[in-house]
Design a protein around this motif. Structure first.
Motif, mmCIF file in Angstrom:
data_model
loop_
_atom_site.group_PDB
_atom_site.id
_atom_site.type_symbol
_atom_site.label_atom_id
_atom_site.label_comp_id
_atom_site.label_asym_id
_atom_site.label_seq_id
_atom_site.Cartn_x
_atom_site.Cartn_y
_atom_site.Cartn_z
ATOM 1 N N PRO A 1 0.864 -1.270 -0.057
ATOM 2 C CA PRO A 1 -0.109 0.018 0.112
ATOM 3 C C PRO A 1 0.897 1.212 -0.018
ATOM 4 O O PRO A 1 0.573 2.152 -0.513
ATOM 5 N N ALA A 2 1.972 1.295 0.671
ATOM 6 C CA ALA A 2 2.925 2.410 0.578
ATOM 7 C C ALA A 2 4.408 1.888 0.758
ATOM 8 O O ALA A 2 4.648 0.721 1.216
ATOM 9 N N LEU A 3 5.283 2.783 0.450
ATOM 10 C CA LEU A 3 6.696 2.710 0.913
ATOM 11 C C LEU A 3 7.087 3.894 1.827
ATOM 12 O O LEU A 3 6.531 4.899 1.610
ATOM 13 N N THR A 4 8.136 3.716 2.709
ATOM 14 C CA THR A 4 8.579 4.700 3.461
ATOM 15 C C THR A 4 9.914 5.113 2.689
ATOM 16 O O THR A 4 10.726 4.423 2.385
ATOM 17 N N ALA A 5 9.951 6.743 2.454
ATOM 18 C CA ALA A 5 11.252 7.271 1.770
ATOM 19 C C ALA A 5 11.686 8.147 2.985
ATOM 20 O O ALA A 5 11.155 8.708 3.760
ATOM 21 N N ARG A 6 13.271 7.951 2.832
ATOM 22 C CA ARG A 6 13.849 8.551 3.764
ATOM 23 C C ARG A 6 15.053 9.157 3.091
ATOM 24 O O ARG A 6 15.474 9.009 2.123
ATOM 25 N N ALA A 7 15.224 10.477 3.717
ATOM 26 C CA ALA A 7 16.302 11.350 3.049
ATOM 27 C C ALA A 7 17.294 11.963 4.135
ATOM 28 O O ALA A 7 16.778 12.419 5.443
ATOM 29 N N GLY A 8 18.463 12.204 4.010
ATOM 30 C CA GLY A 8 19.400 12.798 5.098
ATOM 31 C C GLY A 8 19.736 14.265 4.621
ATOM 32 O O GLY A 8 19.587 14.591 3.477
ATOM 33 N N VAL A 9 19.832 15.162 5.756
ATOM 34 C CA VAL A 9 20.268 16.595 5.682
ATOM 35 C C VAL A 9 21.570 16.833 6.478
ATOM 36 O O VAL A 9 21.513 16.334 7.660
ATOM 37 N N TYR A 10 22.280 17.276 5.945
ATOM 38 C CA TYR A 10 23.648 17.451 6.643
ATOM 39 C C TYR A 10 23.839 19.052 6.614
ATOM 40 O O TYR A 10 23.599 19.833 5.541
ATOM 41 N N SER B 1 5.817 8.856 4.238
ATOM 42 C CA SER B 1 5.318 7.536 3.627
ATOM 43 C C SER B 1 4.615 7.713 2.139
ATOM 44 O O SER B 1 4.175 8.922 2.081
ATOM 45 N N VAL B 2 5.212 7.253 1.238
ATOM 46 C CA VAL B 2 4.523 7.330 -0.184
ATOM 47 C C VAL B 2 3.552 6.353 -0.446
ATOM 48 O O VAL B 2 4.020 5.238 -0.662
ATOM 49 N N PRO B 3 2.184 6.681 -0.794
ATOM 50 C CA PRO B 3 1.113 5.781 -1.017
ATOM 51 C C PRO B 3 1.635 4.940 -2.644
ATOM 52 O O PRO B 3 2.332 5.648 -3.347
ATOM 53 N N ALA B 4 1.152 3.584 -2.792
ATOM 54 C CA ALA B 4 1.623 3.168 -4.039
ATOM 55 C C ALA B 4 0.594 3.859 -5.068
ATOM 56 O O ALA B 4 -0.651 4.209 -5.014
ATOM 57 N N SER B 5 1.119 3.960 -6.298
ATOM 58 C CA SER B 5 0.546 4.367 -7.575
ATOM 59 C C SER B 5 1.018 3.955 -8.856
ATOM 60 O O SER B 5 2.124 3.645 -8.856
ATOM 61 N N ARG B 6 0.201 3.599 -9.666
ATOM 62 C CA ARG B 6 0.809 2.967 -11.047
ATOM 63 C C ARG B 6 0.788 4.368 -11.987
ATOM 64 O O ARG B 6 -0.352 4.953 -12.209
#
Length: 223
Positions: A21-30, A217-222
């Motif tokens: 249904p979704a994936l979690t995206a992560r990003a770092g900030v320095y 959280s990024v919901p699934a989409s086609r």
């Protein structure tokens, strides 16, 4: 930002490809990436934690003071399975109240040991009145910077605020200095409720730089 938007689209596609249904995206900030932090916030990301790196010079290291009464520190006996099991038990118990701790049984943990290097004489155990109380794990990840590196510092809940952590750190610094290292360092996850930044400062460590972790959280989409 167009690139960030495209990356989020791809994450949404990957979620759909996997039937999730979704994936979690992560990003770092320095530091000092203020613009990037703003772009992430605009894209719906939330800051979830901050890591800081702390260090100190060993050139002016004072003589190691005597530990508090009842506290003793000794090197780990790496060829003694009972010692390894003791170290693992202290580490696993001490970190159970931290959010990102991934429990490993003894065999799984032991299989990972070679990845931390071979600085076994820099691994330490502490006791209070003869009872196991704390452990310090070093790694060789900063040898290219001529630094000793504290990978984990574990103190059992019953023995916190009794000088165990400081005694372990001071002994580690003394061991690093005896090998001619120029400095010592460690990383701190400020989301860790036991992260003793005040303790680290008290033994001469100072903040070097920080990094923030953002996620959404990024919901699934086609597409």
């Amino acid at each position: 930002a167009p690139l960030l938007a495209r990356l989020l689209e791809r994450v949404a596609e990957r979620a759909a490809e996997r039937g999730l249904p979704a994936l979690t995206a992560r990003a770092g900030v320095y530091a000092p990436e203020a613009r990037w932090a703003g772009e992430l916030a605009e894209a719906g990301f939330t800051r979830i934690k901050r890591y800081i790196r702390m260090s100190r010079s060993l050139a002016d290291l004072p003589a190691e003071p005597a530990p508090p009464p009842g506290v003793t520190v000794r090197p780990l006996r790496a060829d003694d399975e009972n010692d390894l099991r003791l170290f693992h038990r202290i580490y696993d118990t001490a970190f159970r109240d931290t959010p990102d701790h991934d429990p490993l049984d003894f065999e799984q943990w032991r299989d990972l040991l070679p990845s931390y290097g071979k600085v076994w004489d820099e691994w330490l155990l502490a006791e209070v009145d003869g009872e196991p109380a704390g452990a310090l794990q070093s790694s060789d990840q900063a040898l290219d910077q001529d630094r000793g590196w504290v990978r984990t510092l574990s103190v059992l809940p019953a023995y916190r605020r009794r000088g165990v952590g400081a005694a372990l750190l001071r002994r580690a610094f003394a061991v690093y200095a005896a090998k001619g290292r120029a400095g010592a360092g460690l990383g701190v996850d400020l989301a860790n409720p036991t992260a003793p930044v005040t303790l680290y400062r008290s033994v001469g460590l100072v903040e070097e730089h920080w990094a923030d972790m953002y996620e959404r959280s990024v919901p699934a989409s086609r597409v």
